[in-house]
Design a protein around this motif. Structure first.
Motif, mmCIF file in Angstrom:
data_model
loop_
_atom_site.group_PDB
_atom_site.id
_atom_site.type_symbol
_atom_site.label_atom_id
_atom_site.label_comp_id
_atom_site.label_asym_id
_atom_site.label_seq_id
_atom_site.Cartn_x
_atom_site.Cartn_y
_atom_site.Cartn_z
ATOM 1 N N UNK A 8 -0.700 -5.622 -4.285
ATOM 2 C CA UNK A 8 -0.442 -4.678 -3.194
ATOM 3 C C UNK A 8 0.885 -3.943 -3.401
ATOM 4 N N UNK A 9 1.910 -4.675 -3.791
ATOM 5 C CA UNK A 9 3.211 -4.045 -4.030
ATOM 6 C C UNK A 9 3.103 -3.042 -5.192
ATOM 7 N N UNK A 10 2.455 -3.464 -6.246
ATOM 8 C CA UNK A 10 2.270 -2.572 -7.392
ATOM 9 C C UNK A 10 1.467 -1.333 -6.992
ATOM 10 N N UNK A 11 0.410 -1.498 -6.208
ATOM 11 C CA UNK A 11 -0.400 -0.370 -5.731
ATOM 12 C C UNK A 11 0.410 0.576 -4.850
ATOM 13 N N UNK A 12 1.239 0.002 -3.960
ATOM 14 C CA UNK A 12 2.060 0.826 -3.071
ATOM 15 C C UNK A 12 3.079 1.625 -3.876
ATOM 16 N N UNK A 13 3.705 0.967 -4.851
ATOM 17 C CA UNK A 13 4.663 1.665 -5.696
ATOM 18 C C UNK A 13 3.973 2.781 -6.480
ATOM 19 N N UNK A 14 2.788 2.509 -6.983
ATOM 20 C CA UNK A 14 2.037 3.517 -7.727
ATOM 21 C C UNK A 14 1.671 4.701 -6.837
ATOM 22 N N UNK A 15 1.243 4.437 -5.613
ATOM 23 C CA UNK A 15 0.905 5.506 -4.665
ATOM 24 C C UNK A 15 2.157 6.320 -4.322
ATOM 25 N N UNK A 16 3.272 5.640 -4.064
ATOM 26 C CA UNK A 16 4.510 6.350 -3.746
ATOM 27 C C UNK A 16 4.976 7.222 -4.910
ATOM 28 N N UNK A 21 5.588 12.597 -7.217
ATOM 29 C CA UNK A 21 5.377 13.573 -8.292
ATOM 30 C C UNK A 21 4.730 14.838 -7.751
ATOM 31 N N UNK A 22 3.790 14.692 -6.825
ATOM 32 C CA UNK A 22 3.092 15.858 -6.285
ATOM 33 C C UNK A 22 3.956 16.679 -5.333
#
Length: 98
Positions: A8-16, A21-22
């Motif tokens: 979950x932490x890795x997913x949240x960091x990836x989403x952020x 970037x966008x």
């Protein structure tokens, strides 16, 4: 349980990071704006180059073509030859523009 939190932490960091970037000023949206601006500047450069070529041609004519120079003087300054009769009209040509 610990592995789920890490995911979950890795997913949240990836989403952020993806959102950053966008939305970042130096991201894809800024790149598109810069590409549009570059296209506008290139079009303006082409127009100015064409205008510059016209000016160069006119300068060359002023330096070498006596007939062109005479025509320009007569048109711009209203000069006439001694044997010519010049008609000057007063009033507006287009009275509907008021």
């Amino acid at each position: 349980m610990r592995r789920e939190w890490l995911s979950l932490i890795f997913g949240a960091v990836l989403v952020l990071l993806t959102v950053n970037v966008l939305v970042e000023p130096s991201g894809p949206s800024d790149l598109l704006a810069l590409q549009r601006h570059r296209a506008e500047l290139e079009a303006r450069q082409a127009n100015l180059a064409a205008e510059n070529a016209t000016f160069r041609t006119n300068v060359q004519k002023l330096r070498s073509d006596d007939r062109y120079l005479q025509t320009l003087i007569r048109r711009e300054l209203g000069y006439a030859r001694p044997d010519e009769l010049v008609y000057k009209f007063t009033g507006n040509r287009d009275s509907s523009s008021r």
